[in-house]
Design a protein around this motif. Structure first.
Motif, short mmCIF file in Angstrom:
data_model
loop_
_atom_site.label_atom_id
_atom_site.label_comp_id
_atom_site.label_asym_id
_atom_site.label_seq_id
_atom_site.Cartn_x
_atom_site.Cartn_y
_atom_site.Cartn_z
N ARG A 104 -120.40 84.24 0.59
CA ARG A 104 -120.09 83.60 1.86
C ARG A 104 -120.74 84.28 3.06
O ARG A 104 -121.21 83.60 3.98
CB ARG A 104 -118.57 83.48 2.05
N TRP A 105 -120.81 85.60 3.09
CA TRP A 105 -121.39 86.27 4.25
C TRP A 105 -122.91 86.11 4.27
O TRP A 105 -123.51 85.95 5.35
CB TRP A 105 -121.00 87.75 4.27
N ASP A 106 -123.53 86.14 3.11
CA ASP A 106 -124.98 85.97 3.05
C ASP A 106 -125.36 84.55 3.49
O ASP A 106 -126.34 84.37 4.24
CB ASP A 106 -125.48 86.23 1.63
N VAL A 107 -124.60 83.56 3.05
CA VAL A 107 -124.87 82.18 3.45
C VAL A 107 -124.63 82.00 4.95
O VAL A 107 -125.41 81.33 5.64
CB VAL A 107 -124.00 81.21 2.64
N ALA A 108 -123.59 82.63 5.47
CA ALA A 108 -123.30 82.54 6.90
C ALA A 108 -124.46 83.12 7.72
O ALA A 108 -124.85 82.56 8.75
CB ALA A 108 -122.00 83.26 7.23
N ARG A 109 -125.01 84.23 7.25
CA ARG A 109 -126.15 84.86 7.95
C ARG A 109 -127.37 83.94 7.93
O ARG A 109 -128.06 83.77 8.94
CB ARG A 109 -126.47 86.19 7.30
N LYS A 110 -127.63 83.33 6.78
CA LYS A 110 -128.79 82.44 6.67
C LYS A 110 -128.59 81.17 7.50
O LYS A 110 -129.55 80.66 8.09
CB LYS A 110 -129.03 82.08 5.20
#
Length: 242
Positions: A104-110
């Motif tokens: 979830r955090w990686d997708v939010a950053r992208k």
């Protein structure tokens, strides 16, 4: 010999400058301003649907509550039961809960990067972009400014576009008398230049976060203005001159 070389260099520089000045602006759309590479990534949340996203959000909220030491045994039991129901529903629909939580955090950053990343193709290019021009206060540098948006009502009645599709325009003349509802076609040199300002729009303040600045040479308005679905009436032209 040195004098001749210098003369040739000056002539070449003058020719290049004249060529650049006379270069025809390329008509582009707001979607072209976005870095296409930044939008290409795996997003497992994109097609989950409202119900499953709510269940995943609830699962996270329940984990937060279950981490508290002040819960009674009955409260903890009830929360665990509801968490299991949420997880079961997600798994029945083919969702790997642990994998989703880990991403979830990686997708939010992208996702955030996709909203601000600019297309390098247009940095420094002569372009023509059509939309709706929102007047802004005169800058501390003495220049007049406005913001070009793809749809009428953005930043006032509707949500502002993402920074890489909100274009700050450095204008040749004061735009304060121009209508928010008249379509505009702006041509000039586009450059990557971030800005963040709060301006007054209609009946309230709006924060304008932009990744681009367009140094306008001409601003055309009216029903002849086309591109990006923009249609209006009563065209006038403001020019910075040569």
């Amino acid at each position: 010999m040195i004098g001749a070389r210098l003369l040739v260099s000056l002539c070449v520089a003058a020719l290049l400058a004249a060529t650049q000045a006379s270069a025809e602006a390329k008509a582009i759309a707001f979607a072209d301003l976005v870095d296409p590479q930044a939008t290409v990534f795996e997003d497992p949340f994109k097609d989950m649907g409202h119900e499953l996203l709510n269940e995943l959000k609830l699962l996270l909220e329940l984990d937060e509550k279950l981490s508290q030491n002040s819960l009674t045994e009955d409260e903890r039991s009830r929360l665990k039961e509801r968490r299991k129901a949420a997880k079961d529903l997600l798994e029945i629909n083919g969702k790997d809960v642990d994998a989703l939580l880990a991403q979830r955090w990686d997708v939010a950053r992208k996702r955030q990067n996709a909203l601000i990343a600019t297309n390098p193709v247009w940095d420094g290019a002569e372009v023509e972009l059509s939309g709706y021009l929102i007047p802004a206060p005169q800058g501390a540098d003495g220049n007049f400014y406005g913001y070009l948006v793809p749809q009428v009502g953005m930043c006032s009645h509707h949500t502002s576009p993402p920074p890489n599709q909100l274009v700050r325009v450095r204008l040749p003349d004061d735009p304060k008398s121009q209508s928010l509802y008249a379509p505009a076609r702006v041509s000039g040199r586009l450059q990557v230049e971030a800005s963040d300002a709060t301006i007054f729009v209609l009946d309230g303040e709006a924060r304008m976060i932009s990744s681009w600045t367009l140094n306008a040479i001409t601003v055309d308005r009216g029903e002849d203005v086309a591109g990006n679905g923009v249609v209006g009436a009563s065209e006038t032209t403001v020019s910075a001159g040569n």
